[in-house]
Design an enzyme around this catalytic site. Structure first.
Site, PDB file in Angstrom:
ATOM      1  N   LYS A  25       0.465  -1.103  -0.147  1.00  0.00           N
ATOM      2  CA  LYS A  25       0.181  -0.136  -0.671  1.00  0.00           C
ATOM      3  C   LYS A  25       0.930   1.152   0.186  1.00  0.00           C
ATOM      4  O   LYS A  25       2.041   1.110   0.366  1.00  0.00           O
ATOM      5  CB  LYS A  25      -0.816  -0.261   1.317  1.00  0.00           C
ATOM      6  CG  LYS A  25      -0.647   0.164   2.243  1.00  0.00           C
ATOM      7  CD  LYS A  25       0.087   1.316   2.840  1.00  0.00           C
ATOM      8  CE  LYS A  25       0.926   0.953   4.309  1.00  0.00           C
ATOM      9  NZ  LYS A  25       1.417   2.728   4.606  1.00  0.00           N
ATOM     10  N   ASP A 163      -2.658  -0.834  10.363  1.00  0.00           N
ATOM     11  CA  ASP A 163      -2.579  -1.511   9.218  1.00  0.00           C
ATOM     12  C   ASP A 163      -3.467  -2.476   8.196  1.00  0.00           C
ATOM     13  O   ASP A 163      -3.961  -2.609   7.676  1.00  0.00           O
ATOM     14  CB  ASP A 163      -1.338  -1.222   8.094  1.00  0.00           C
ATOM     15  CG  ASP A 163      -1.256   0.061   8.334  1.00  0.00           C
ATOM     16  OD1 ASP A 163      -1.716   1.233   8.956  1.00  0.00           O
ATOM     17  OD2 ASP A 163       0.411   0.311   8.262  1.00  0.00           O
TER      18      ASP A 163
HETATM   19  O1  C5P Z   1      -0.212  -1.499  14.929  1.00  0.00           O
HETATM   20  P1  C5P Z   1       0.875  -1.310  14.575  1.00  0.00           P
HETATM   21  O2  C5P Z   1       1.440  -2.515  15.488  1.00  0.00           O
HETATM   22  O3  C5P Z   1       1.290  -1.618  13.411  1.00  0.00           O
HETATM   23  O4  C5P Z   1       2.154   0.068  14.881  1.00  0.00           O
HETATM   24  C1  C5P Z   1       2.936   0.217  15.636  1.00  0.00           C
HETATM   25  C2  C5P Z   1       3.549   0.751  16.275  1.00  0.00           C
HETATM   26  O5  C5P Z   1       3.329   2.155  15.590  1.00  0.00           O
HETATM   27  C3  C5P Z   1       2.895   1.371  17.734  1.00  0.00           C
HETATM   28  O6  C5P Z   1       3.297   0.723  18.780  1.00  0.00           O
HETATM   29  C4  C5P Z   1       2.565   2.744  17.624  1.00  0.00           C
HETATM   30  O7  C5P Z   1       3.898   2.673  18.546  1.00  0.00           O
HETATM   31  C5  C5P Z   1       2.262   3.640  16.455  1.00  0.00           C
HETATM   32  N1  C5P Z   1       1.508   3.643  16.224  1.00  0.00           N
HETATM   33  C6  C5P Z   1       0.836   4.478  16.627  1.00  0.00           C
HETATM   34  N2  C5P Z   1      -0.652   5.189  16.002  1.00  0.00           N
HETATM   35  C7  C5P Z   1      -1.152   4.667  14.981  1.00  0.00           C
HETATM   36  C8  C5P Z   1      -0.966   3.268  14.908  1.00  0.00           C
HETATM   37  C9  C5P Z   1       0.637   2.880  15.045  1.00  0.00           C
HETATM   38  O8  C5P Z   1       1.071   5.582  18.009  1.00  0.00           O
HETATM   39  N3  C5P Z   1      -2.263   4.592  14.481  1.00  0.00           N
END
Ligand code: C5P
Length: 311
Positions: A25, A163
């Site tokens: 993406k 995501d």
């Molecule tokens: O959700 P995911 O595990 O992919 O996110 C990785 C990191 O990115 C999270 O641990 C967080 O630190 C940050 N993040 C965030 N806010 C979001 C998505 C991701 O702070 N909406």
């Protein structure tokens, strides 16, 4: 949006396999609105899938265990500075975690062999790992004939990563809100041409989020989508925005170098994708994209490839 690959499925060597193409993406728009009490950030984003895929093949096994095999299927064409591309093979891989979560949520005791052919660069803001995890929920739901509802798959996807739900939403482009898991499908003209460049180095998503400065204010994503859906590329480019870009520039000089390289060329608009380090430029058509990709390759700024958004 994922797709089952019929060619692969007809392979007589593995007649019962389910094969899923997991697309990369790009974020055409990403505004970080503020930090939440749970440590995540509230955001508004327009995500669209492009024609660069990892391939996953799911085959039943009788042992009741999970097996994961990762292959490097080669990178998109060209350029210097290809990044190391070896995702972990074991339980720390998001694919494995997705498979385990699906088994736990449905009480399924079946096993599977999962093979991954990796093309999407990792730590690149292209959500390759997230797309693979979504493909795993989707593919194993079919392989194991679980009939898990879309709502359950969405909930499991949200637990695994912000995501991931986007890739299960059935649309190729969507407005993503909340921490990324609240999805509104958008209709955009297919086949927008982009040039994507990935430098030799990657960035940690969590670190980029930690360094970003939120920018309250909503509505930009819808404005961008409205301009694109009526073919007003130049107006759309005026709305392209990524709050995480400034933080990535501070953390990684390669991304800044990419921004400077793209700025020298006549792209309709250009932006970093997600938390980086990939950077992309929007073009009027394929020919222009191929020409500008050639000029970027000559500058030696990283691996450069041309892609189209998906219908
Ligand atoms: O959700 P995911 O595990 O992919 O996110 C990785 C990191 O990115 C999270 O641990 C967080 O630190 C940050 N993040 C965030 N806010 C979001 C998505 C991701 O702070 N909406």
């Amino acid at each position: 949006m994922l797709c089952v690959d019929p060619q692969f499925r007809k392979n007589p060597a593995v007649p019962d396999a389910v094969v899923v193409e997991a697309p990369a993406k790009l974020n055409l728009y990403l505004r970080i609105l503020g930090k939440r009490a749970d440590g995540f950030h509230e955001l508004e984003s327009v995500m669209t899938t492009i024609g660069l895929y990892d391939t996953l093949r799911f085959t039943a096994n009788d042992s009741g265990s999970l097996e994961l095999e990762c292959h490097d299927a080669g990178r998109p064409v060209g350029g210097a500075g290809s990044p190391p591309e070896s995702p972990p093979n074991g339980p720390t891989n998001l694919i494995w975690r997705a498979a385990q979560l699906l088994r736990d949520a449905t009480g399924c005791a079946a096993g599977a062999k999962i093979e991954l052919w990796k093309r999407i660069p990792i730590a690149a803001g292209l959500a390759g790992g997230s797309s693979d995890a979504a493909a795993t929920l989707f593919g194993l739901n079919r392989l194991w004939k679980l009939n898990a509802s879309s709502q359950l798959l969405h909930d499991l996807a949200s637990q695994l990563g912000s995501d991931i739900p986007f890739f299960l939403c059935g649309a190729t482009t969507a407005l993503c809100q909340g921490r990324g898991e609240i999805i509104t499908p958008l209709s955009l003209p297919a086949g927008l041409s982009v040039v994507v460049a990935r430098p030799a180095t990657g960035l940690s998503t969590a670190e980029v989020f930690r360094h970003c400065r939120p920018e309250p204010g909503t509505g930009g994503g819808q404005q961008l989508a409205a301009a694109l859906s009526t073919g007003r590329l130049q107006a759309a480019a005026g709305h392209m925005h990524n709050t995480l870009q400034e933080a990535a520039f501070r953390l990684n000089a390669d991304v800044l170098q990419l921004r400077d390289a793209f700025s020298q060329l006549p792209f309709v608009g250009h932006l970093m994708s997600g938390s980086g380090t990939s950077y992309f430029g929007l073009c009027h058509n394929r020919n222009e994209a191929a020409r500008l990709a050639g000029r970027l390759r000559a500058l030696g700024v990283g691996a450069v490839f041309v892609a189209q958004t998906r219908p």
